[in-house]
Design an enzyme around this catalytic site. Structure first.
Site, PDB file in Angstrom:
ATOM      1  CG  ASP A  51      40.936  49.646  30.034  1.00  0.00           C
ATOM      2  OD1 ASP A  51      41.129  50.277  31.079  1.00  0.00           O
ATOM      3  OD2 ASP A  51      41.958  49.353  29.362  1.00  0.00           O
ATOM      4  N   GLY A 103      37.024  44.798  30.892  1.00  0.00           N
ATOM      5  CA  GLY A 103      37.847  45.837  31.330  1.00  0.00           C
ATOM      6  C   GLY A 103      39.175  45.773  30.967  1.00  0.00           C
ATOM      7  CG  HIS A 104      43.700  47.709  32.415  1.00  0.00           C
ATOM      8  ND1 HIS A 104      43.876  48.592  31.285  1.00  0.00           N
ATOM      9  CD2 HIS A 104      44.812  47.356  32.904  1.00  0.00           C
ATOM     10  CE1 HIS A 104      45.283  48.594  31.282  1.00  0.00           C
ATOM     11  NE2 HIS A 104      45.889  48.065  32.286  1.00  0.00           N
ATOM     12  CG  PHE A 105      44.611  43.076  33.653  1.00  0.00           C
ATOM     13  CD1 PHE A 105      45.700  42.764  33.144  1.00  0.00           C
ATOM     14  CD2 PHE A 105      44.481  43.701  34.648  1.00  0.00           C
ATOM     15  CE1 PHE A 105      46.817  43.380  33.598  1.00  0.00           C
ATOM     16  CE2 PHE A 105      45.328  44.658  35.117  1.00  0.00           C
ATOM     17  CZ  PHE A 105      46.684  44.299  34.663  1.00  0.00           C
TER      18      PHE A 105
END
Length: 293
Positions: A243, A269-271
């Site tokens: 992320d 990553g982020h999601f």
């Protein structure tokens, strides 16, 4: 309530503070509650697959913050977009639903909202489920440089900050850091829905206001950390190791004040729910099965 009824996801809207707040609800209202709080630029849609995975054992509530998803998105001259206001609306909604105690899933913007709730009323929160939700300065990456500059000088940085509201950046948030062999798990309707809602007239001004207001979350971090040390809430962290919005150091920092936290850095990553949803659901089910309600 039979198993089939528990699996049904209901889509409801409540009027809170004069505004419509959309939320997804599933599971037996008599079961232990779990509240799912989304971040930017998403909505409760990010939990669409997780909700059925939890609703056989839990009463699950996932609201859309004002300005997001299918909640009202009033213009900035009719609503003060601040994290304090979003917290107050979330609390009023939970009270309206009748949730006395609940576990909190916090992601991105959901973290300063959820941690305000938890730190101010610790007995109400049974557990924390953290996904890319900062409570420490270590988690900030270069992604934030222009946002923090914008907080100090809005006119001088607004043009660059507006690029964070464009379609290519929205897609990047979902795809960056996801391994090549898992990219086909990330549904394109995620960033398409987020972008369509941000493109509504007046909504980008609301987003800019929350970008600016984020600076006022940082002075609350010592309160959040004191809450961790004093109350030691059971905490499960599932965080994308790649992320570049809230970096993995933000996950590791929780161990400083919560040495018992279970930290899982995932290859994404982020999601993280998009690429690692089944893994996260399994970790949550196991964890909540061990947490007193």
């Amino acid at each position: 309530m039979n198993d089939a009824e528990k699996a049904v996801v209901h889509h409801r809207t409540a009027t809170v503070g004069g505004h419509g707040v959309f939320y997804r609800e599933a599971g037996d209202p008599a079961a232990p509650a779990v509240v799912l709080l989304h971040g930017f630029p998403a909505s409760s849609h990010m939990f669409r697959n997780l909700i059925p995975e939890l609703s056989d054992r839990h009463h699950v509530i996932a609201p859309d913050h004002i300005g997001y998803g299918f909640s009202d998105a009033p213009p900035v001259d009719e609503f003060t977009y601040s994290f304090e206001n979003l917290t107050a609306i979330t609390l009023e909604l939970l009270d309206r639903i009748g949730l006395g105690r609940f576990a909190l899933y916090i992601h991105d913007y959901g973290a300063p909202i959820g941690l305000r709730i938890a730190s101010r009323d610790p007995e109400r929160v049974t557990a924390l489920l953290v996904q890319s939700g900062n409570a420490y300065m270590e988690g900030f990456t270069p992604f934030w440089d222009v946002l923090f500059a914008h907080a100090k000088d809005r006119p001088g940085n607004e043009e660059e900050v507006r690029t964070y509201l464009e379609a290519d950046k929205t897609r990047w948030q979902y795809t960056h850091g996801v391994p090549e062999d898992r990219l086909d798990r990330v549904a394109p309707d995620t960033w398409a829905l987020d972008q369509a809602l941000m493109d509504r007239p007046g909504n980008k001004e609301a987003q800019l206001q929350l970008f600016w207001d984020y600076q006022f979350n940082l002075p609350a971090y010592p309160d959040f950390q004191e809450y961790f040390r004093r109350h030691r809430p059971p905490t499960l962290i599932t965080w994308g190791e790649h992320d570049e919005i809230f970096g993995a150091d933000g996950a590791r920092a929780y161990a400083r004040d919560l040495p018992g936290a279970e930290i899982h850095l995932l290859d994404t990553g982020h999601f993280a729910l998009e690429s690692h949803g089944p893994e996260i659901a399994a970790l949550i089910r196991d964890f909540l099965g061990r947490v007193p309600v």
